[in-house]
Each structure stands twice: as C-alpha cells, then as structure tokens.
Design an enzyme around this catalytic site. Structure first.
Site, mmCIF file in Angstrom:
data_model
loop_
_atom_site.group_PDB
_atom_site.id
_atom_site.type_symbol
_atom_site.label_atom_id
_atom_site.label_comp_id
_atom_site.label_asym_id
_atom_site.label_seq_id
_atom_site.Cartn_x
_atom_site.Cartn_y
_atom_site.Cartn_z
ATOM 1 C CG ASP A 188 3.633 0.923 0.215
ATOM 2 O OD1 ASP A 188 2.590 0.327 0.572
ATOM 3 O OD2 ASP A 188 4.595 0.321 -0.290
HETATM 4 C C1 BGC Z 1 3.262 -2.815 -0.212
HETATM 5 C C2 BGC Z 1 2.508 -2.310 -1.412
HETATM 6 C C3 BGC Z 1 1.093 -2.813 -1.373
HETATM 7 C C4 BGC Z 1 0.452 -2.366 -0.089
HETATM 8 C C5 BGC Z 1 -1.002 -2.758 0.039
HETATM 9 C C6 BGC Z 1 2.523 -2.553 1.070
HETATM 10 O O1 BGC Z 1 3.105 -3.189 2.149
HETATM 11 O O2 BGC Z 1 4.546 -2.227 -0.177
HETATM 12 O O3 BGC Z 1 3.156 -2.706 -2.588
HETATM 13 O O4 BGC Z 1 0.390 -2.348 -2.479
HETATM 14 O O5 BGC Z 1 1.166 -2.921 0.996
HETATM 15 O O6 BGC Z 1 -1.149 -4.100 0.237
#
Ligand code: BGC
Length: 747
Positions: A284
């Site tokens: 993530d």
């Molecule tokens: C989130 C993810 C997301 C990623 C990309 C993160 O802050 O936890 O779920 O896919 O950002 O946007």
C-alpha cells in the site's frame, strides 16, 4: 534498439523451443515463463529494481519522470490522469528504454468508474453476486477505455466496526459472503480473458487483517490470533486467489507485532506457499517505509530488506526499493534471487494482461462510458442494495390517494455525496439525485422540496421553517438523511455514529407534524439509529447508491420496485456496543431474552450473570442478513436428508418459502450452521449458503442447499484445517436472527 534486444531474446527462445518436443507440451503459461526468463537474463540489477517501483504521476509531469522511464527505473504508475499521458509514458517505456518493457498503470476503480455503482458495502447488501460481477465488468470496460490496466480492488477486508470509515469499501462482516463477492469482482474486472483490451487486473486488498483496526481507527494496530485470521480474515483472499486474482496489496497495519507489509508469515508462507499465488504483491501507499514509524525497521534500507524478504514485489510511491536494494545486494545482505522472483511475478502479470503485445491503449470504437446499459445496471444494483429497515403500517410504498409528497433533507439533492467514498472518476453532473428523479416523473403527484439543511453536517436551523411549510402542505414526507461521502472511506473514522449536524432536530420537527415520515438514509456505514427509529414510520437504508441513486430510490418508494436488500453488517444500538457481529462465540455466560438492558441509571441488579451491558439490549439494532420487503415471506417445512452423515456424505437441506403478501418480490434465503462443541470454540452462527429468487404473490418454492464436511471445517489454533465429528445445528431463514432450525451428527 531496445525492442530489438527483447525481440532477439524472444526469437532465440522460440527457436530453442521449436527445436524441441517441449514446444508441443508447452501451454501458454509455460511460454510466458520462458519469455520472462529470456528477458530476465538481459536485465541489469538496476532495471530489475526499476520493475519493482510504482510511482505516482503528479499533475505537472516532470521531465525527470520521463527520464526514469527511459532508464528503466519505473515499472508502474498509479493514477495516469488520462489516456494521452499514459500512452506518452508507455511510448517512452517501450521505445526509449533499453529493454522496452511496458509499464502497467493502476488506479482505484472501487465501485465504478464514470458510472458509479453503490459503495461495495451497499452492493453486498444486494446478495446478488452476478449483478456485482456485471458492475465490475462495466467498471473495467469504462476504465480500460481510458488506459487503466489495473484496479486496486476489490477491497475484501472483513470488518466488525462501523466506526472504521473503510467499512464502506468492503462487503461487511462475513468471510464466506465476502469470498463470493471477491470471486465475482475478480471475474468482472478481469473478464474471461485477461488479454482482452477491456480486462483490467484486480487487486485484493488489504492483506491482511487491516479491517480489524483497534477501536475502528484507520491504520490502527491489529491483534488477531492465527485461527481467527485463517477463519475470518483470510478466506476472502483465498477465494480471490482461487478465482485468478492477479495482484494483492499488502496492508498498512501492524499485525500481531509484524507490519503486514513486512510479514513473511502472511505474504510468503500463506499467500505464496500455501495458496500458490503467482501474481504480484504491491505494498500500500508508503506502507514499506511506514515500517520505520511502526518501530519495526530502523531506516529505509531495513524496511526495503524486510519487505522484499517478506514477499512484497512492488513498492507503491515510496522509494525504499529504488534507493536501497542495489546497496543491499552489493553488501551481501540480499540475495538477487529474491529480486528476480519479484520481477518475474510482475512480468508474468504484464504478459498475461497482454501489455507486451498491446502496450498502447486505444479508445474503443464505440463509446463504453455511461451507456444506457451501464446506467440501467447501476439503477438495478442501487435498487437491490437498498435495505428496508422499518415499514410501520405499510406506509411504503406510497399508494393512492397520496399525491402530495414533501422531499426534504440535505441528501435529497446532493449529486456528489450520493456517489460515496472512493469515486474519483464519478462526476456530480452525471449523477441523478432523488429530487431530480421525482421531478422528472410525469405522474399526477406533486413533489414539494425544501432541503432543511445545506449539508449533513449543517447545524443551522435556518432552513427548518421552509421545510415545515413544505411538510405541512404534503401528505407524506420523504426525508433524505445521512452522511456526506467524505465522512467515510480512508482516514475517515468516526467515534460518534449518529446523524451529524442538526439532522436529528429536523426529524423531531417533522415528526411533530404527525404526517407519515419516511427516512431515506444515505451513508457509508451503519449509523446508530436508536434515537430516531421510533420517530420515523419507515426507514430505507440506501448507503451511497451512486450515479443512479435517484431513479432507484424513487422506484422503491413509489412501489415500482420492491426492496430486497439485506444487511451484511450488523447495526449497533450504540457505539458502546461495538463490535457487535452475528458470528460471535457463545461465551460461558451467554445473554438471553431477559438481558434486554435497563433504563440507564437504574440500580445495578442484573437478571443473571451474562455477557451483556446493564444499560443496553444485548442484541444488535438490526442483525446481519436482515431486511424487509413490501411483501411477506413464510418459511416452513425445514427438512434434512439425514440425522447423521459421514465425512464423505452430502447433507440435503430443504425448506419451503412462500410469498404470503401482495407484491411480487425477491427473497434471499440464508443458511447458517453451528458446530456445537469442538476443539476450538466455534461461532453461534456461520453463513454457509444463500439463494436469492423471485416469487409472485401466493407462490411457493422449495429451496435446497447441500452441505458437505468441507463446509464444516475450521482452522484450529495451530493453523491446521480440521473437520471434527459431533453435533451441528442448521438454521435456515430470512436473516441470521429469524430462522427455523434442525440438527445432525457428523461421524
Ligand atoms: C489506500 C489503498 C489505495 C491506495 C492507492 C492507499 O492510501 O489504502 O487502498 O489503493 O492508496 O490510491
């Protein structure tokens, strides 16, 4: 030059393959492996590390980004912005980098792209995986037409805490049901053939345990025993891998003291070794370097080392891999084999997606965005997602002679809010609000409107007088309440789950008119309705229903469709009752009918010792699986095919469901089991099957389920999957709390 090197390597591979008998035996996946190997030998360490880096495209794309692509130092981008930017970067990657390896472009396409479907928690309430699959297919068609190769969805975190803002993104509290939806969404996003231009790779997230954040605070610590991890939190991910999901996102949370993005146990042992996952794992956003903050790594170098060792193949946004992996290899701390494995995993997905053959995204000949079919499906899914929680005196649907309707509330005409969290590509001007839908009806009713409040958080009562006036000249009030989109989703947890702003005051005011009052609640999570429930004659819980909220809700209120949604997350009576979930354990002192709570402040003298609160009914406000219809369903004749079954037998469970009311409608019949005693205490109910079907008034249907020993298995505290002989109960009915039951013995 670049393309030439790769082509030469591939040609040599083919020459070799065609010279041998092997060629015939090779299936496509072996061919891909051979191609990957032929590229890998050509790659420098720097180029390999480049494949592991995902960067964000900033608005003003700097030349430096293009240079990085040229040098083979980036493998992927998120949020390309538009097709032109995407293709411009891709052209540099394939034409100007030494090896010409294509980039892969990802984006959060969570519940639709331009056509926005209900938030996933709402979609789940439809109990209709086929509709959910179709929605994901449409999302993929729309997103791929603008150059998206890969979505960071589905989010399949189990959560039992509605304070957590991200409950909106998941399917609720049940592992079996979430697994079914995971499969449906993978099939929808990825289509039948990953190489098809309309297929996008899916990403199961967030691995693992993220939804169990302590206290419902986003990013918070999780402490989950292995048996609970395997029985509750992991099954949806296992289902996703089994369905061919191509990527997995490692989560932010600290899981039992080891952050999920540096967790060898979950990422390597379970995901790779036990489940044989052969796609790639992306961290993530910044999750690798956040392991420093967690107190698990002293610096970026250690974070990179722990993440790659654990099995994170690609790093999202932060650059600890880019900055440290080469150094770690050079000083002997990291074996290049691990980097090679990560590169292979990423190239495998790029091959499967056809990115090597078709790197440049093309606009489809026919428009695929917001088509009539897309909108129709969005309307249907929104309709099936709404859950009727209350309907006193059959106030709904509206019937003659009611023809003057007041439309009130901050969410009656809030085109952005109804799209919900994580809908970055949805546009307010393309969403149809309830007010607009009613006004567009050419019927003989009069719809009078006053917002009452400007937004869900508005505390000013300035608009109340107008609302009262409108209510006064109407025969029924439709009051659109709830939460704005921004109150749920990532980083948006709430400690108080009541209706924000002055909404409760608005309810009081309108209830005082004595007119039938229907609350339509648009929200990203279960809200606490205890204080308002008895003031509303009917409650329709609509979640954030997306682009077609208006037409779907109008259809339901006016009786053109009949509600069929059922909850996939329990609704608490108060914040203090959280976590409240249906598949809890029994305890040694379970509460019973007498434990319905006392008046707050009463002298403390409980009626028997039990796991309950003195000042609250022990049951949830609305249980898992609950949802009303305009019609009624009668359940009878529960029959099991045997009293005793052996490990190889199949138990047939049969029940008759009759539509005993006046409306043609859908019902979802649910089957639960309980393992009465085991070497590990088991939940009081576990969903093991469901069927959704339509019945005309007066019509009956035999609903048949089949259970095998595999359905009765569970993981014990050592992580072993067991089926133990003993007594089981079977429950079949309308919800987890409204069932007929029978028993059998497994020998
Ligand atoms: C989130 C993810 C997301 C990623 C990309 C993160 O802050 O936890 O779920 O896919 O950002 O946007």
């Amino acid at each position: 030059m670049t393309q030439k090197i790769i082509s030469l390597a591939i040609i040599l591979t083919f020459v070799f393959l065609s010279c041998s008998d092997l060629r015939k035996k090779m299936d496509e996946s072996q061919l891909i492996e051979a191609k990957i190997d032929s590229i890998l030998v050509l790659m420098t360490l720097e180029e390999k590390i480049g494949q592991l880096q995902q960067l964000q495209i900033k608005k003003n794309m700097h030349d430096s980004v293009c240079d990085l692509v040229r040098q083979g130092k980036v493998g992927s981008f998120l949020n390309p912005g538009n097709l032109e930017t995407r293709n411009r970067l891709q052209k540099i990657a394939i034409g100007e980098s030494r090896l010409g390896i294509p980039l892969i472009f990802g984006r959060d396409v969570i519940h639709g792209y331009r056509t926005v479907f209900p938030i996933p928690l709402g979609q789940a309430a439809s109990w209709n995986p086929e509709l959910v699959r179709k929605a994901a297919r449409i999302a993929a068609m729309e997103a791929s037409s603008e150059g998206i190769d890969w979505t960071f969805a589905p989010m399949i975190d189990i959560s039992r805490d509605p304070r957590w803002g991200r409950v909106a993104e998941g399917c609720g509290e049940d592992p079996y049901l979430t697994g079914i939806y995971a499969k449906a969404m993978v099939h929808g996003f990825q289509g039948n053939d990953l190489k098809d231009p309309s297929a996008i790779a899916s990403c199961g997230k967030h691995f693992a345990g993220y939804g169990d954040a302590e206290g419902g605070k986003d990013y918070n610590t999780t402490l989950i025993p292995e048996s609970e991890l395997r029985n509750i939190y992991l099954p949806p991910f296992k289902a996703l891998v089994g369905a061919g999901g191509q990527t997995i996102m490692s989560a932010f949370n600290d899981l039992n003291g080891i952050p999920a993005s540096g967790n060898e146990f979950t990422l390597r042992r379970i995901l790779r070794n036990e489940w044989n996952f052969d796609g790639f794992v992306i961290s993530d956003w910044d999750a690798i370097i956040e392991m420093i903050m967690h107190g698990f790594c002293k610096d970026g170098s250690e974070a990179a080392l722990k993440a790659i060792k654990a099995g994170v193949d690609m790093e999202m946004v932060s650059t600890s891999y880019m900055n440290n992996l080469a150094g770690l290899v050079n000083n002997g701390e990291l074996n290049t084999g691990l980097i090679d494995d990560a590169v292979k995993n990423i190239l495998r997905v790029k091959y499967r997606l056809g990115l090597f053959d078709r790197p440049i995204a093309e606009v489809p000949c026919e428009n695929v965005i917001l088509t009539a079919d897309n909108l129709e499906l969005a309307r249907r899914l929104a309709t099936e997602s709404c859950v009727l929680l209350k309907n006193s005196n059959q106030v709904l649907p509206v019937k003659e002679p009611v023809n003057r309707i007041a439309i009130i509330g901050p969410l009656a005409d809030a085109p952005r809010e109804q799209l919900g969290a994580w809908s970055p590509d949805g546009r307010p001007e393309e969403s149809q609000t309830p007010l607009a839908a009613f006004q567009a009806l050419k019927d003989n009713r009069k719809y009078l409107y006053a917002p009452g409040l400007q937004s869900s958080r508005d505390k000013s009562t300035r608009g109340f007088a107008e609302a009262l006036k409108v209510a006064g000249s109407s025969q029924i009030i439709f009051l659109f309440l709830g939460e704005e989109a921004i109150l749920s989703g990532e980083n948006h947890s709430r400690a108080f789950l009541n209706l924000p702003g002055a909404q409760e005051q608005l309810i009081d005011l309108l209830a005082s008119t004595g007119k039938p009052l229907v609350g339509i609640i648009l929200a990203g999570r279960p809200l606490i309705l205890s204080d308002i429930e008895d003031k509303l004659d009917a409650i329709l819980y609509a979640w954030h229903p997306g682009t077609m909220a208006g037409p779907a809700i109008a259809d339901l209120l006016l009786g053109k469709s009949v509600p069929s949604g059922k909850l996939t997350i329990s609704f608490p009576r108060a914040e203090g009752q959280i976590p409240v979930y249906y598949n809890h354990r029994n305890t040694g002192r379970p509460p019973s009918e007498v434990h319905q709570g006392m008046i707050p402040g009463d002298p403390v003298n409980p009626v028997g010792h039990a796991a309950f609160y003195l000042d609250l009914d022990y049951r949830p406000m609305y249980p898992f699986g609950y949802g009303l219809s305009y019609t009624t369903f009668e359940y009878s004749g529960l029959k099991l095919s045997a009293d005793t079954i052996s490990m190889d037998d199949t138990l047939r469970v049969e029940i008759t469901v009759k539509n005993s009311g006046l409306y043609e409608a859908f019902e979802t019949t649910q089957l639960y089991i309980r393992d009465l005693y085991a070497s590990l205490t088991r939940p009081v109910r576990e969903l093991k099957g469901f069927q959704k079907f339509g019945l005309e008034p007066g019509e009956s249907r035999k609903v048949v389920f089949r259970l095998t020993a595999a359905d009765l298995a569970f993981y014990n505290y050592k992580g072993e999957l067991l089926v133990e002989s003993g007594d089981f109960r079977v429950f079949v009915g309308k919800s987890s709390a409204d069932v007929l039951e029978a028993g059998f013995y497994l020998k």
